[in-house]
Scaffold this active site. Structure first.
Site, PDB file in Angstrom:
ATOM      1  N   ASP A  31     -33.016 -44.659 -72.103  1.00 37.89           N
ATOM      2  CA  ASP A  31     -32.393 -43.738 -73.049  1.00 37.89           C
ATOM      3  C   ASP A  31     -32.071 -42.407 -72.375  1.00 37.89           C
ATOM      4  O   ASP A  31     -32.920 -41.815 -71.695  1.00 37.89           O
ATOM      5  CB  ASP A  31     -33.317 -43.478 -74.235  1.00 37.89           C
ATOM      6  N   ASP A  82     -35.205 -44.827 -66.061  1.00 40.66           N
ATOM      7  CA  ASP A  82     -35.435 -44.737 -67.492  1.00 40.66           C
ATOM      8  C   ASP A  82     -34.176 -45.304 -68.161  1.00 40.66           C
ATOM      9  O   ASP A  82     -33.164 -45.544 -67.493  1.00 40.66           O
ATOM     10  CB  ASP A  82     -35.664 -43.268 -67.868  1.00 40.66           C
TER      11      ASP A  82
END
Length: 292
Positions: A18, A16
């Site tokens: 963020d 991922d």
């Protein structure tokens, strides 16, 4: 710098973005940095997040903010040197690295390029973005939704309407199975490589559920993914992390373990006992300069 996936058992690592690679929500970071927090909150009252951030970019453009202003704010986003070191070390050990993010291509590409990390990743799945002829940043959903589109069709309530990461992970796993089958046919490998997924948010739960035994999910402690996994664990092994130094330690421990296991399996097949020592060197990241 990109290379073909190694055949030494190193896993495919999917990050991922963020709060996993960067220690912030990149949308909020830009909005806050450009002084538009209150207006963005107002947009979120009546628009889905992906549509709201696109509308916010339009308003910033109308106020005279440029794409370079946005890039400038992104270059100041916090990125731990431990993450940089983990990415570079995993790559050097033979891992293929990918990004699966509900941010957007403009934000992700800008930050990776600024830190010299773009070439370590073989691909990025995220919301598409581009600067149009007028100089306005446009951000579109990964999966189109609304009156004219059916959306991604996932019923899991943790997936936002613009992106089901589980659908993307399914595609990645199918590609991995096909590659493993081709390798088995040529007697180059006995099993597909493991997949490691690192994330933090609600949208990271669906791809975690797609992983299988022999894979790993690395949820960030104290964030929604960790709670969701605790309530209903996936088939994959769960290896949590609390901070970015911990992320590096856990991830590289998995990588070392998978490489050692592959070497042991290969040695057993050849009737040879293989001893693979663990790496002893400390992870010593170089400082990452973030301009003021």
């Amino acid at each position: 710098m990109r290379m073909a996936a190694a055949s030494n058992g190193a896993p495919l690592v999917v990050f991922d973005f963020d709060k996993t690679i960067v220690d912030c929500d990149s949308d909020n970071w830009v909005v806050d940095a450009l002084g538009a927090t209150r207006r963005f909150d107002e947009l979120l009252r009546h628009l889905p997040w992906n549509h709201a951030i696109d509308a916010m970019m339009g308003e910033l453009h109308s106020e005279g903010k440029t794409a370079e202003d946005i890039r400038g704010s992104l270059r100041r986003a916090p990125l731990s040197p431990h993450v940089v070191a983990a990415i570079k070390t995993a790559y050097a050990l033979g891992c293929e690295l990918r990004i699966l993010s509900d941010a957007n291509a403009f934000f992700v590409d800008t930050i990776l390029a600024h830190h010299g990390l773009a070439d370590y990743f073989s691909g990025t799945d995220t919301n598409p973005a581009h600067v149009d002829a007028a100089g306005r940043l446009r951000i579109r959903p990964y999966h189109e939704f609304g009156a004219a589109a059916h959306g991604h069709g996932c019923a899991l309530p943790t997936c936002p309407p613009n992106m089901c990461k589980g659908k993307v992970m399914e595609r990645i796993l199918l590609q991995e199975e096909a590659a493993a089958a081709a390798a088995a046919a040529s007697a180059k490998s006995r099993r597909r490589r493991a997949v490691v997924y690192l994330g933090d948010g609600r949208g990271d739960y669906c791809p975690s559920l797609k992983l299988r035994g022999g894979d790993y999910v690395m949820p960030r402690a104290g964030h929604p993914l960790c709670d969701l996994i605790a309530a209903s664990p996936p088939a994959a092994a769960v290896r949590g992390w609390a901070g970015f130094e911990d992320l590096a330690r856990v991830l590289l421990g998995i990588v070392d373990g998978e490489i050692a296991r592959a070497a042991a399996e290969e040695g057993a097949g050849a009737g040879v006992v293989v001893v693979v020592p663990a790496r002893q060197e400390a992870l010593m990241p170089q400082a990452v300069r973030v301009p003021n």
